[in-house]
Design a protein around this motif. Sequence first.
Motif, short mmCIF file in Angstrom:
data_model
loop_
_atom_site.label_atom_id
_atom_site.label_comp_id
_atom_site.label_asym_id
_atom_site.label_seq_id
_atom_site.Cartn_x
_atom_site.Cartn_y
_atom_site.Cartn_z
N ASP A 227 24.05 -40.53 -63.80
CA ASP A 227 24.68 -39.55 -64.67
C ASP A 227 24.16 -38.14 -64.39
N ASN A 228 22.82 -38.04 -64.27
CA ASN A 228 22.24 -36.72 -64.00
C ASN A 228 22.59 -36.21 -62.61
N PHE A 229 22.64 -37.13 -61.63
CA PHE A 229 22.99 -36.72 -60.28
C PHE A 229 24.43 -36.21 -60.23
N GLU A 230 25.32 -36.94 -60.92
CA GLU A 230 26.71 -36.50 -60.95
C GLU A 230 26.85 -35.17 -61.67
N LYS A 231 26.07 -35.01 -62.77
CA LYS A 231 26.12 -33.72 -63.47
C LYS A 231 25.60 -32.60 -62.57
N GLN A 232 24.56 -32.91 -61.81
CA GLN A 232 24.01 -31.91 -60.90
C GLN A 232 25.03 -31.54 -59.82
N GLU A 233 25.69 -32.57 -59.27
CA GLU A 233 26.71 -32.29 -58.26
C GLU A 233 27.84 -31.45 -58.83
N ILE A 234 28.26 -31.81 -60.06
CA ILE A 234 29.32 -31.05 -60.71
C ILE A 234 28.87 -29.62 -60.96
N PHE A 235 27.61 -29.48 -61.41
CA PHE A 235 27.08 -28.16 -61.71
C PHE A 235 27.05 -27.30 -60.44
N VAL A 236 26.53 -27.87 -59.35
CA VAL A 236 26.46 -27.12 -58.09
C VAL A 236 27.85 -26.80 -57.57
N SER A 237 28.75 -27.80 -57.68
CA SER A 237 30.12 -27.58 -57.21
C SER A 237 30.81 -26.50 -58.02
N ASP A 238 30.65 -26.59 -59.37
CA ASP A 238 31.28 -25.58 -60.22
C ASP A 238 30.67 -24.20 -60.00
N ALA A 239 29.34 -24.16 -59.86
CA ALA A 239 28.68 -22.87 -59.62
C ALA A 239 29.15 -22.25 -58.31
N SER A 240 29.26 -23.10 -57.27
CA SER A 240 29.74 -22.61 -55.98
C SER A 240 31.17 -22.08 -56.10
N HIS A 241 31.98 -22.85 -56.85
CA HIS A 241 33.37 -22.43 -57.02
C HIS A 241 33.47 -21.12 -57.79
N GLU A 242 32.65 -21.00 -58.86
CA GLU A 242 32.69 -19.79 -59.67
C GLU A 242 32.19 -18.57 -58.90
N LEU A 243 31.21 -18.77 -58.04
CA LEU A 243 30.68 -17.64 -57.27
C LEU A 243 31.57 -17.30 -56.08
N LYS A 244 32.36 -18.28 -55.66
CA LYS A 244 33.19 -18.06 -54.47
C LYS A 244 34.21 -16.96 -54.69
N THR A 245 34.83 -16.95 -55.88
CA THR A 245 35.89 -15.96 -56.16
C THR A 245 35.36 -14.53 -56.17
N PRO A 246 34.32 -14.20 -56.96
CA PRO A 246 33.83 -12.80 -56.93
C PRO A 246 33.29 -12.40 -55.57
N ILE A 247 32.68 -13.34 -54.85
CA ILE A 247 32.17 -13.01 -53.51
C ILE A 247 33.34 -12.66 -52.58
N SER A 248 34.42 -13.45 -52.69
CA SER A 248 35.60 -13.17 -51.86
C SER A 248 36.20 -11.81 -52.20
N ILE A 249 36.23 -11.50 -53.50
CA ILE A 249 36.78 -10.21 -53.92
C ILE A 249 35.92 -9.07 -53.39
N VAL A 250 34.60 -9.20 -53.55
CA VAL A 250 33.70 -8.16 -53.05
C VAL A 250 33.85 -7.99 -51.54
N LYS A 251 33.91 -9.12 -50.82
CA LYS A 251 34.04 -9.05 -49.36
C LYS A 251 35.37 -8.42 -48.97
N SER A 252 36.46 -8.77 -49.68
CA SER A 252 37.78 -8.21 -49.36
C SER A 252 37.81 -6.70 -49.56
N TYR A 253 37.25 -6.25 -50.71
CA TYR A 253 37.23 -4.81 -50.96
C TYR A 253 36.31 -4.09 -49.96
N ALA A 254 35.21 -4.73 -49.58
CA ALA A 254 34.33 -4.11 -48.59
C ALA A 254 35.04 -3.95 -47.25
N GLN A 255 35.80 -4.99 -46.82
CA GLN A 255 36.54 -4.90 -45.57
C GLN A 255 37.67 -3.86 -45.66
#
Length: 450
Positions: A227-255
């Motif tokens: 249960d904890n491993f799955e929560k950790q995987e979900i947490f990491v996956s969700d965190a990666s997903h949530e950070l992916k969008t603002p990073i993409s936006i920042v990178k797009s505006y920088a380019q």
Amino acid sequence: MKLSTKIRLFSSLFMLILVLLVNTAIYYMFHTMSLNGERAELTEQANEIVTALNDSPNIAKSDLLRAYLPTDGMIRVVGKDGNLLMSTLTKDWSYKDLPSSYSKKQTSRIIPLKDQANFLTVSKPIIWKNGEVATLQVYKQLVAHTETMETLFYVLMVASIIVLIPTIIAGSLLGRFILNPIKSLTSTMKENISSTNWKKINLENRSRDELYEMEKTFNVMIDYLKDNFEKQEIFVSDASHELKTPISIVKSYAQLLKRRGRENPELINESVQAIDSEADRMQKLVEQMLLLAKNQEQGAYSKLNIVQLAWATVDQFKGAYNRELIVETDSQDIYVNGNYDQLQQVIYILIDNALKYSDKSVNITLSQQPSEVQINVQDYGQGIPQEEMEKIFDRFYRMEKSRSRELGGTGLGLAIAKAIMEKHHGSLSVISNPGEGSTFSMMLPTINRN
């Protein structure tokens, strides 16, 4: 040394020592009883000889004594000076070298011999010719006693072997009985480590012993780890997903700035504002993820006035927002046991959400119950649909993602609040109707004021 070998060795040695002690006791007791019987019998025979000598003074003493001569022994009469007063009476002249002694009282002793049975001798004082006091010594070789003890020794040896063989077999079976579940547990653990498939141990048709409890606890632990491993995987996956969008936006505006920023000043302002906004959102997201991880640990608890804590939190919002915050309480002194910063964070999250999703006033109500305090944070905003009620406390969950993104929401606030409340043995719930607003309720156990 393997555990199975230790079990067999320990059980075998323990039984061997026990058998040796029991057999030694049996051998010693039987030896003593048999020897005492032989001594009593020979003493009785000596008494009969003395009686016969006294009752038959006219019969030749040598003839009379010969009539009482033991089959495996001899008779002697010893004078004061240690000399024999008559010839030794015996059927085997090899006994003549046995020692003799003079004694004025009745005695008995064992004369040990090498490579043959020992002798038992009984000495009694008698009146000899001319009133002289002599010593009558009756000897008997303990042939039957020795043979009996030898037989008993071999019987006990065979009995010991017969007992030890089943003991060794039982030790081996016991080792298997104990070690098979342990081997199964070890194998399952190795399999889980290598393949991460969260395999559990089959507990069907098992006796409810300590090994069963160990395996049952292992299965519970596997469920917990999974249960904890799955929560950790979900947490990491969700965190990666949530950070992916603002990073993409920042990178797009920088380019975009890199390609066209020098020719278009308006694009620079737009890009800087977007990059700054997304950077703020990433910073807030990271901070809340760190807070969520930090709140998994038990902080320092102390007695605190939850009413004063609520007022202090409300004052922070009144100084930063031009919004109406109404606080109602039925007591100014309600005490709980908890961590001040963490409980303030829960109230802060609930008020912050109420201000984000409502343009009207926010009501904060504190009411004391027999063993709990209830803290309600009520807003008059859009409310929460019924199908969303159970999801709002999940990490990174947002009802209207586009609107939440505009408001700076990360979907972690309520997850943090719920985790803190569970650590404080409290609860966090919500009542909401779409279009009418929402009421979040904190329940905390109270303590005495003193």
